[in-house]
Scaffold this motif. Structure first.
Motif, PDB file in Angstrom:
ATOM      1  N   ARG A  99     -13.922  -7.309  16.419  1.00  0.00           N
ATOM      2  CA  ARG A  99     -15.478  -7.219  16.569  1.00  0.00           C
ATOM      3  C   ARG A  99     -15.884  -5.933  16.937  1.00  0.00           C
ATOM      4  O   ARG A  99     -14.976  -4.918  17.368  1.00  0.00           O
ATOM      5  CB  ARG A  99     -15.412  -8.036  18.090  1.00  0.00           C
ATOM      6  CG  ARG A  99     -16.974  -8.319  18.439  1.00  0.00           C
ATOM      7  CD  ARG A  99     -17.341  -8.936  19.652  1.00  0.00           C
ATOM      8  NE  ARG A  99     -16.539 -10.333  19.662  1.00  0.00           N
ATOM      9  CZ  ARG A  99     -17.013 -11.274  19.306  1.00  0.00           C
ATOM     10  NH1 ARG A  99     -18.591 -11.249  18.622  1.00  0.00           N
ATOM     11  NH2 ARG A  99     -16.416 -12.629  19.279  1.00  0.00           N
ATOM     12  N   GLY A 100     -16.981  -5.643  16.351  1.00  0.00           N
ATOM     13  CA  GLY A 100     -17.649  -4.342  16.592  1.00  0.00           C
ATOM     14  C   GLY A 100     -17.267  -3.137  15.524  1.00  0.00           C
ATOM     15  O   GLY A 100     -16.452  -3.610  14.448  1.00  0.00           O
ATOM     16  N   ALA A 101     -17.093  -1.824  15.848  1.00  0.00           N
ATOM     17  CA  ALA A 101     -16.978  -0.814  15.038  1.00  0.00           C
ATOM     18  C   ALA A 101     -15.156  -0.977  14.801  1.00  0.00           C
ATOM     19  O   ALA A 101     -14.622  -1.147  15.576  1.00  0.00           O
ATOM     20  CB  ALA A 101     -17.283   0.420  15.624  1.00  0.00           C
ATOM     21  N   GLY A 102     -14.959  -0.732  13.503  1.00  0.00           N
ATOM     22  CA  GLY A 102     -13.484  -0.588  13.258  1.00  0.00           C
ATOM     23  C   GLY A 102     -13.025  -0.515  11.805  1.00  0.00           C
ATOM     24  O   GLY A 102     -14.180  -0.796  10.991  1.00  0.00           O
ATOM     25  N   ALA A 103     -11.838  -0.881  11.411  1.00  0.00           N
ATOM     26  CA  ALA A 103     -11.476  -1.050   9.932  1.00  0.00           C
ATOM     27  C   ALA A 103     -10.321  -1.691   9.819  1.00  0.00           C
ATOM     28  O   ALA A 103      -9.442  -1.798  10.691  1.00  0.00           O
ATOM     29  CB  ALA A 103     -11.366   0.256   9.503  1.00  0.00           C
ATOM     30  N   ALA A 104     -10.101  -2.467   8.873  1.00  0.00           N
ATOM     31  CA  ALA A 104      -8.992  -3.248   8.467  1.00  0.00           C
ATOM     32  C   ALA A 104      -8.553  -2.742   7.207  1.00  0.00           C
ATOM     33  O   ALA A 104      -9.357  -2.851   6.197  1.00  0.00           O
ATOM     34  CB  ALA A 104      -9.036  -4.708   8.825  1.00  0.00           C
ATOM     35  N   ILE A 105      -7.226  -2.613   6.989  1.00  0.00           N
ATOM     36  CA  ILE A 105      -6.651  -2.203   5.728  1.00  0.00           C
ATOM     37  C   ILE A 105      -5.467  -3.101   5.455  1.00  0.00           C
ATOM     38  O   ILE A 105      -4.619  -3.372   6.085  1.00  0.00           O
ATOM     39  CB  ILE A 105      -6.349  -0.852   5.700  1.00  0.00           C
ATOM     40  CG1 ILE A 105      -7.869   0.036   5.701  1.00  0.00           C
ATOM     41  CG2 ILE A 105      -5.725  -0.416   4.230  1.00  0.00           C
ATOM     42  CD1 ILE A 105      -7.575   1.419   5.636  1.00  0.00           C
ATOM     43  N   PHE A 106      -5.205  -3.709   4.154  1.00  0.00           N
ATOM     44  CA  PHE A 106      -3.845  -4.087   3.591  1.00  0.00           C
ATOM     45  C   PHE A 106      -3.622  -3.772   2.031  1.00  0.00           C
ATOM     46  O   PHE A 106      -4.703  -3.244   1.652  1.00  0.00           O
ATOM     47  CB  PHE A 106      -3.598  -5.473   3.986  1.00  0.00           C
ATOM     48  CG  PHE A 106      -3.974  -6.240   3.073  1.00  0.00           C
ATOM     49  CD1 PHE A 106      -2.764  -7.245   2.297  1.00  0.00           C
ATOM     50  CD2 PHE A 106      -5.229  -6.990   2.889  1.00  0.00           C
ATOM     51  CE1 PHE A 106      -3.306  -8.175   1.454  1.00  0.00           C
ATOM     52  CE2 PHE A 106      -5.590  -7.932   2.069  1.00  0.00           C
ATOM     53  CZ  PHE A 106      -4.630  -8.684   1.358  1.00  0.00           C
ATOM     54  N   PHE A 107      -2.535  -3.852   1.544  1.00  0.00           N
ATOM     55  CA  PHE A 107      -2.100  -3.236   0.403  1.00  0.00           C
ATOM     56  C   PHE A 107      -1.676  -4.348  -0.543  1.00  0.00           C
ATOM     57  O   PHE A 107      -0.635  -4.571  -0.914  1.00  0.00           O
ATOM     58  CB  PHE A 107      -0.871  -2.409   0.683  1.00  0.00           C
ATOM     59  CG  PHE A 107      -1.194  -1.543   1.844  1.00  0.00           C
ATOM     60  CD1 PHE A 107      -2.290  -0.388   1.874  1.00  0.00           C
ATOM     61  CD2 PHE A 107      -0.406  -1.385   2.855  1.00  0.00           C
ATOM     62  CE1 PHE A 107      -2.360   0.664   2.364  1.00  0.00           C
ATOM     63  CE2 PHE A 107      -0.720  -0.500   4.026  1.00  0.00           C
ATOM     64  CZ  PHE A 107      -1.621   0.533   3.779  1.00  0.00           C
ATOM     65  N   PRO A 108      -2.632  -5.038  -1.342  1.00  0.00           N
ATOM     66  CA  PRO A 108      -2.388  -6.066  -2.213  1.00  0.00           C
ATOM     67  C   PRO A 108      -1.955  -5.484  -3.727  1.00  0.00           C
ATOM     68  O   PRO A 108      -2.350  -4.399  -3.945  1.00  0.00           O
ATOM     69  CB  PRO A 108      -3.730  -6.866  -2.095  1.00  0.00           C
ATOM     70  CG  PRO A 108      -4.490  -5.953  -1.955  1.00  0.00           C
ATOM     71  CD  PRO A 108      -3.994  -4.954  -0.962  1.00  0.00           C
ATOM     72  N   GLY A 109      -1.494  -6.225  -4.343  1.00  0.00           N
ATOM     73  CA  GLY A 109      -1.020  -5.823  -5.880  1.00  0.00           C
ATOM     74  C   GLY A 109      -1.632  -6.762  -6.690  1.00  0.00           C
ATOM     75  O   GLY A 109      -0.843  -6.710  -8.014  1.00  0.00           O
TER      76      GLY A 109
END
Length: 262
Positions: A99-109
């Motif tokens: 929730r709110g400000a931030g970021a999510a990252i993951f590494f798909p191929g």
């Protein structure tokens, strides 16, 4: 599903699409480098930082960054409520919601990376959309948490980032036997009446329209605002695809991301 025309700040580095005034989703191109963390938590941190730097979001969200390690698939979905302030954190899971400000990252191929955004309740999410996700109740867990957090079906925006299309997602040779013995029974048990609409067999090979199946499942759950950044990681040649690029023990991955600024 509506196909979104790619909007790229630096076309040679990444594609991106702004969902609303605060949220952006995207994926790195090959020219950004290889984002395979190789089992290293330290390298995963470094790669996530690199994503934020090349996309221009580092100063805005580097203190609120979730790295989703989906290399080992499980049934975990992680929820960060109430404007989390955890710095950079890694979680081994197949989905994150915050929730709110931030970021999510993951590494798909090549597996579907799916971004979620509900502007009215200011929640965002990222989901690994592999075949296990839809046959082992991972999607069900994600939607349960999403709705408990305030995600509304009528206002949730869902973006499919570039992944392997139904023509390129082909199982041949050993993969053909694996699909028939492992994947096909799981899909058939879940959808006994119409699973063959997404699975096509010819000449000892199988094509699997995984994206189409996931989209239909989402729509059946009442989520209608589904969009796709209209590229295949294989057909376009812009992205790493483990079907073609992983050779001699060397693996290659892209970086999928969602960032929110407030």
């Amino acid at each position: 599903m509506v196909t979104i025309k790619e909007e790229s700040v630096l076309e040679e580095k990444f594609c991106s699409f702004q969902i609303d005034g605060n949220a952006t989703v995207g994926m790195t191109h090959k020219n950004s480098g290889n984002f395979y963390p190789n089992g290293s938590s330290k390298k995963a941190f470094e790669l996530a930082k690199k994503v934020l730097e090349i996309t221009g979001f580092y100063s805005a969200v580097s203190d609120k960054l979730i790295i989703m390690r989906a290399e080992k698939h499980g049934d975990r979905i992680t929820y960060f409520p109430n404007n989390f302030k955890t710095g950079t954190t890694q979680r081994f899971c197949d989905g994150v919601i915050y929730r709110g400000a931030g970021a999510a990252i993951f590494f798909p191929g090549g597996c579907p990376a799916i971004a979620f955004r509900n502007e009215k309740t200011n929640i965002s999410g990222l989901l690994h959309g592999g075949w296990k996700s839809i046959t082992q109740d991972i999607v069900e867990r994600f939607f349960s948490l999403w709705e408990n957090a305030g995600g509304r079906k009528e206002t949730t925006q869902i973006i499919f980032l570039p992944s392997t299309c139904g023509n390129c997602l082909k199982y041949e040779n050993d993969g053909y036997d694996y699909f028939l013995k492992t994947v096909y029974p799981a899909i058939k048990a879940m959808r006994p009446d119409d699973n063959d609409r997404f699975i096509h067999t010819a000449d000892h090979s199988i094509n699997f329209n995984l994206i189409g199946l996931i989209c239909e499942l989402f729509m059946e759950k009442g989520y209608k605002k589904i969009n796709e950044i209209g590229e295949c990681v294989c057909c376009s040649g812009k992205y790493w695809c483990y079907y073609h690029d992983d050779k001699n023990g060397v693996k290659h991955r892209n970086a999928a991301f969602i960032t929110t600024l407030a």
